[in-house]
Design a protein around this motif. Structure first.
Motif, PDB file in Angstrom:
ATOM      1  N   PHE A 272       0.833  -1.213   0.000  1.00 22.20           N
ATOM      2  CA  PHE A 272       0.000   0.000   0.000  1.00 22.20           C
ATOM      3  C   PHE A 272       0.859   1.250   0.000  1.00 22.20           C
ATOM      4  CE2 PHE A 272      -2.003   3.430   2.415  1.00 22.20           C
ATOM      5  CZ  PHE A 272      -3.155   3.636   1.666  1.00 22.20           C
ATOM      6  N   GLU A 273       1.934   1.240   0.792  1.00 23.99           N
ATOM      7  CA  GLU A 273       2.812   2.419   0.863  1.00 23.99           C
ATOM      8  C   GLU A 273       3.432   2.719  -0.501  1.00 23.99           C
ATOM      9  OE1 GLU A 273       6.285   3.906   3.896  1.00 23.99           O
ATOM     10  OE2 GLU A 273       6.592   1.964   2.906  1.00 23.99           O
ATOM     11  N   LYS A 274       3.872   1.684  -1.195  1.00 18.82           N
ATOM     12  CA  LYS A 274       4.509   1.907  -2.500  1.00 18.82           C
ATOM     13  C   LYS A 274       3.487   2.379  -3.538  1.00 18.82           C
ATOM     14  CE  LYS A 274       7.690  -0.063  -5.826  1.00 18.82           C
ATOM     15  NZ  LYS A 274       8.611  -1.173  -6.140  1.00 18.82           N
ATOM     16  N   VAL A 275       2.301   1.757  -3.559  1.00 21.11           N
ATOM     17  CA  VAL A 275       1.265   2.176  -4.517  1.00 21.11           C
ATOM     18  C   VAL A 275       0.848   3.619  -4.250  1.00 21.11           C
ATOM     19  CG1 VAL A 275      -1.124   1.777  -5.235  1.00 21.11           C
ATOM     20  CG2 VAL A 275       0.428  -0.171  -4.907  1.00 21.11           C
ATOM     21  N   TYR A 276       0.708   3.953  -2.973  1.00 20.58           N
ATOM     22  CA  TYR A 276       0.314   5.322  -2.610  1.00 20.58           C
ATOM     23  C   TYR A 276       1.357   6.338  -3.073  1.00 20.58           C
ATOM     24  CZ  TYR A 276      -0.813   9.376   0.282  1.00 20.58           C
ATOM     25  OH  TYR A 276      -1.112  10.649   0.723  1.00 20.58           O
ATOM     26  N   CYS A 277       2.632   6.023  -2.874  1.00 20.59           N
ATOM     27  CA  CYS A 277       3.705   6.945  -3.286  1.00 20.59           C
ATOM     28  C   CYS A 277       3.728   7.115  -4.802  1.00 20.59           C
ATOM     29  CB  CYS A 277       5.056   6.443  -2.786  1.00 20.59           C
ATOM     30  SG  CYS A 277       5.271   6.574  -0.995  1.00 20.59           S
ATOM     31  N   ILE A 278       3.496   6.005  -5.519  1.00 22.73           N
ATOM     32  CA  ILE A 278       3.476   6.105  -6.988  1.00 22.73           C
ATOM     33  C   ILE A 278       2.285   6.959  -7.444  1.00 22.73           C
ATOM     34  CG2 ILE A 278       3.130   4.770  -9.105  1.00 22.73           C
ATOM     35  CD1 ILE A 278       4.682   2.487  -7.779  1.00 22.73           C
ATOM     36  N   TYR A 279       1.140   6.697  -6.794  1.00 18.04           N
ATOM     37  CA  TYR A 279      -0.071   7.434  -7.192  1.00 18.04           C
ATOM     38  C   TYR A 279       0.048   8.919  -6.892  1.00 18.04           C
ATOM     39  CZ  TYR A 279      -4.998   8.770  -7.411  1.00 18.04           C
ATOM     40  OH  TYR A 279      -6.181   9.408  -7.707  1.00 18.04           O
ATOM     41  N   THR A 280       0.639   9.266  -5.777  1.00 12.22           N
ATOM     42  CA  THR A 280       0.768  10.687  -5.393  1.00 12.22           C
ATOM     43  C   THR A 280       2.061  11.296  -5.896  1.00 12.22           C
ATOM     44  OG1 THR A 280       1.754  10.058  -3.272  1.00 12.22           O
ATOM     45  CG2 THR A 280      -0.640  10.369  -3.334  1.00 12.22           C
ATOM     46  N   GLN A 281       2.854  10.480  -6.629  1.00  7.65           N
ATOM     47  CA  GLN A 281       4.127  10.929  -7.195  1.00  7.65           C
ATOM     48  C   GLN A 281       5.087  11.446  -6.121  1.00  7.65           C
ATOM     49  OE1 GLN A 281       3.163  13.764 -10.294  1.00  7.65           O
ATOM     50  NE2 GLN A 281       2.641  12.128 -11.741  1.00  7.65           N
ATOM     51  N   LYS A 282       5.043  10.786  -4.970  1.00  3.66           N
ATOM     52  CA  LYS A 282       5.990  11.108  -3.905  1.00  3.66           C
ATOM     53  C   LYS A 282       7.199  10.181  -4.007  1.00  3.66           C
ATOM     54  CE  LYS A 282       2.670  12.850  -0.497  1.00  3.66           C
ATOM     55  NZ  LYS A 282       2.113  12.675   0.885  1.00  3.66           N
ATOM     56  N   PRO A 283       8.357  10.638  -3.553  1.00  3.93           N
ATOM     57  CA  PRO A 283       9.542   9.773  -3.602  1.00  3.93           C
ATOM     58  C   PRO A 283       9.367   8.570  -2.660  1.00  3.93           C
ATOM     59  CG  PRO A 283       9.986  11.757  -2.323  1.00  3.93           C
ATOM     60  CD  PRO A 283       8.651  11.973  -2.973  1.00  3.93           C
ATOM     61  N   PHE A 284       9.914   7.455  -3.051  1.00  3.60           N
ATOM     62  CA  PHE A 284       9.822   6.260  -2.204  1.00  3.60           C
ATOM     63  C   PHE A 284      11.115   5.462  -2.337  1.00  3.60           C
ATOM     64  CE2 PHE A 284       8.165   5.203  -6.367  1.00  3.60           C
ATOM     65  CZ  PHE A 284       8.793   4.008  -6.662  1.00  3.60           C
ATOM     66  N   ARG A 285      11.365   4.657  -1.355  1.00  2.89           N
ATOM     67  CA  ARG A 285      12.559   3.825  -1.372  1.00  2.89           C
ATOM     68  C   ARG A 285      12.175   2.402  -1.772  1.00  2.89           C
ATOM     69  NH1 ARG A 285      13.853   3.170   5.135  1.00  2.89           N
ATOM     70  NH2 ARG A 285      11.699   2.851   5.833  1.00  2.89           N
ATOM     71  N   ASN A 286      13.159   1.642  -2.204  1.00  2.71           N
ATOM     72  CA  ASN A 286      12.908   0.245  -2.559  1.00  2.71           C
ATOM     73  C   ASN A 286      12.395  -0.528  -1.341  1.00  2.71           C
ATOM     74  OD1 ASN A 286      13.769   0.588  -5.217  1.00  2.71           O
ATOM     75  ND2 ASN A 286      15.918   0.184  -4.652  1.00  2.71           N
ATOM     76  N   VAL A 287      11.508  -1.465  -1.617  1.00  2.00           N
ATOM     77  CA  VAL A 287      10.945  -2.260  -0.527  1.00  2.00           C
ATOM     78  C   VAL A 287      12.044  -2.974   0.256  1.00  2.00           C
ATOM     79  CG1 VAL A 287       9.479  -4.248   0.014  1.00  2.00           C
ATOM     80  CG2 VAL A 287       8.734  -2.571  -1.676  1.00  2.00           C
ATOM     81  N   THR A 288      13.058  -3.466  -0.458  1.00  2.69           N
ATOM     82  CA  THR A 288      14.133  -4.213   0.207  1.00  2.69           C
ATOM     83  C   THR A 288      15.019  -3.331   1.078  1.00  2.69           C
ATOM     84  OG1 THR A 288      15.455  -3.966  -1.809  1.00  2.69           O
ATOM     85  CG2 THR A 288      14.215  -6.022  -1.536  1.00  2.69           C
ATOM     86  N   ASP A 289      14.871  -2.027   0.960  1.00  2.00           N
ATOM     87  CA  ASP A 289      15.625  -1.126   1.832  1.00  2.00           C
ATOM     88  C   ASP A 289      14.894  -0.854   3.145  1.00  2.00           C
ATOM     89  OD1 ASP A 289      17.637  -0.879  -0.040  1.00  2.00           O
ATOM     90  OD2 ASP A 289      16.758   0.894  -1.002  1.00  2.00           O
ATOM     91  N   ASN A 290      13.680  -1.331   3.230  1.00  2.00           N
ATOM     92  CA  ASN A 290      12.879  -1.110   4.428  1.00  2.00           C
ATOM     93  C   ASN A 290      13.037  -2.304   5.378  1.00  2.00           C
ATOM     94  OD1 ASN A 290      10.853  -0.678   6.348  1.00  2.00           O
ATOM     95  ND2 ASN A 290       9.484   0.274   4.857  1.00  2.00           N
ATOM     96  N   PRO A 291      13.453  -2.080   6.624  1.00  2.00           N
ATOM     97  CA  PRO A 291      13.620  -3.193   7.577  1.00  2.00           C
ATOM     98  C   PRO A 291      12.333  -3.997   7.778  1.00  2.00           C
ATOM     99  CG  PRO A 291      14.617  -1.183   8.445  1.00  2.00           C
ATOM    100  CD  PRO A 291      13.853  -0.784   7.211  1.00  2.00           C
ATOM    101  N   LEU A 292      11.175  -3.339   7.600  1.00  2.00           N
ATOM    102  CA  LEU A 292       9.917  -4.058   7.767  1.00  2.00           C
ATOM    103  C   LEU A 292       9.765  -5.203   6.765  1.00  2.00           C
ATOM    104  CD1 LEU A 292       7.377  -1.147   8.437  1.00  2.00           C
ATOM    105  CD2 LEU A 292       8.229  -2.837  10.074  1.00  2.00           C
ATOM    106  N   PHE A 293      10.400  -5.067   5.612  1.00  2.00           N
ATOM    107  CA  PHE A 293      10.329  -6.120   4.604  1.00  2.00           C
ATOM    108  C   PHE A 293      10.915  -7.425   5.154  1.00  2.00           C
ATOM    109  CE2 PHE A 293      12.758  -8.458   1.382  1.00  2.00           C
ATOM    110  CZ  PHE A 293      11.722  -8.900   0.571  1.00  2.00           C
ATOM    111  N   TYR A 294      12.057  -7.336   5.794  1.00  2.00           N
ATOM    112  CA  TYR A 294      12.718  -8.522   6.334  1.00  2.00           C
ATOM    113  C   TYR A 294      11.961  -9.087   7.547  1.00  2.00           C
ATOM    114  CZ  TYR A 294      16.403  -6.985   3.241  1.00  2.00           C
ATOM    115  OH  TYR A 294      17.100  -6.599   2.125  1.00  2.00           O
ATOM    116  N   LEU A 295      11.356  -8.186   8.328  1.00  2.00           N
ATOM    117  CA  LEU A 295      10.539  -8.641   9.445  1.00  2.00           C
ATOM    118  C   LEU A 295       9.331  -9.433   8.941  1.00  2.00           C
ATOM    119  CD1 LEU A 295       9.962  -8.647  12.483  1.00  2.00           C
ATOM    120  CD2 LEU A 295       8.760  -6.475  12.189  1.00  2.00           C
ATOM    121  N   ALA A 296       8.698  -8.920   7.887  1.00  2.00           N
ATOM    122  CA  ALA A 296       7.551  -9.615   7.303  1.00  2.00           C
ATOM    123  C   ALA A 296       7.962 -10.961   6.720  1.00  2.00           C
ATOM    124  CB  ALA A 296       6.916  -8.741   6.222  1.00  2.00           C
ATOM    125  N   LEU A 297       9.114 -10.985   6.061  1.00  2.00           N
ATOM    126  CA  LEU A 297       9.601 -12.221   5.446  1.00  2.00           C
ATOM    127  C   LEU A 297       9.846 -13.297   6.505  1.00  2.00           C
ATOM    128  CD1 LEU A 297      10.465 -13.446   2.713  1.00  2.00           C
ATOM    129  CD2 LEU A 297      12.792 -12.659   3.224  1.00  2.00           C
TER     130      LEU A 297
END
Length: 318
Positions: A258-283
């Motif tokens: 949701f965070e990535k889709v929202y950033c793309i839709y609002t044209q806000k800068p975003f970081r790669n998912v793999t750069d987010n520590p939450l990604f590894y926690l979820a994995l």
């Protein structure tokens, strides 16, 4: 075959100095109260002269029976061997070091046969042990009481009395001898009593137990708690934790999407998912949840394969 009222079960390890005196004391009490009895000595791989003493006692008194392990197996193994071999209506267990008094036997027998207890545990209210033994014992007794809901002051007291039906329908292993009342209750023998017993100072030798027994005892308590609560329904344990882990992992994943889709839709800068520590926690959470589910399924398959071999205690039949 003569009906035996009392089986006195004595596990021992290197207690050759006390055995003859203990035997004579038990024999005296039994004859004074006209009990039919047997004395079972289980030699847990002693390296002293204990076995020769037992053979000498058996030669003088046919009511003595002896069992010798090839090597030291532990007190639990010795008790289980004695339980299997006992023939008495009531089984009395006691230590071989003369710290337990045979004078307690008649009252313990009465509590089983007259008061209807399934099991009566001794309580050494006044002890002659060092503080390094008494303090950890109090801690473990408190923990065991809270987990088992059995109000006994001394679960590990060697002096106990059992209905024969109890010892023939329970199985102990590892170092679970200190938790026999817990195992008995979870097998349907819920009338458990306690009796204050005399504790005598050690007359010969020294204690055979070290501080490591408290660590092993705690691990055994966790083991029997798990096995008795979830042994026949492992998915309830593993599946619950697996669901929680998988659910939170999925929630975090959806949040990241949701965070990535929202950033793309609002044209806000975003970081790669793999750069987010939450990604590894979820994995990790999703993988762990899947493994716990798998452990639950395998446990259920194992239980199903063995369900036909399951023994259930039947109290009455008409």
């Amino acid at each position: 075959m003569e009906k035996i009222e009392i089986s006195v079960l004595i596990p021992l390890y290197n207690e050759d100095e006390s055995l003859s005196e203990l035997h004579d004391w038990i024999k005296k009490v039994m004859e004074e109260h006209d009990f039919s009895y047997e004395i079972l000595f289980v030699d847990d791989g002693s390296t002293d002269d204990s076995w020769n003493v037992i053979k000498g006692l058996q030669a003088k008194n046919p009511k003595v029976r002896g069992f010798k392990f090839r090597r030291n197996q532990g007190k639990t193994a010795a008790l289980q061997t004695g339980f299997n071999a006992s023939n008495g209506d009531v089984v009395i267990t006691m230590d071989a070091d003369l710290q337990d008094s045979p004078e307690e036997i008649p009252e313990l027998y009465r509590m089983i046969t007259k008061d209807g207890y399934d099991l009566v545990s001794g309580w050494k209210q006044k002890r002659y042990d060092p503080i390094t033994k008494t303090l950890p014992t109090k801690l473990f007794n408190a923990v065991t009481r809270s987990i088992s809901d059995i109000y006994l002051h001394d679960f590990n007291c060697g002096l106990k009395a059992y209905k024969s039906e109890v010892v023939k329908n329970i199985t102990i292993y590892g170092e679970m001898h200190r938790y026999v009342p817990v195992i008995a209750k979870w097998n349907g023998f819920g009338k458990i009593g306690e009796k204050v017993v005399q504790h005598q100072s050690r007359k010969y030798g020294h204690t055979k137990f070290g501080l490591e027994r408290f660590i092993n005892g705690f691990l055994d308590l966790l083991s029997i708690t798990f096995v008795n609560k979830f042994g026949r329904r492992p998915m309830h344990f593993f599946g619950s934790f697996g669901f929680i882990s998988f659910f939170f992992g999925t929630l975090i994943t959806l949040f990241l999407i949701f965070e990535k889709v929202y950033c793309i839709y609002t044209q806000k800068p975003f970081r790669n998912v793999t750069d987010n520590p939450l990604f590894y926690l979820a994995l990790v959470a999703i993988i762990l949840g899947s493994q716990l589910f798998l452990a639950g399924f395998l446990g259920e398959l194992f239980v199903k394969q063995n369900v036909d071999k399951e023994d259930y205690t039947v109290s009455e039949e008409v």
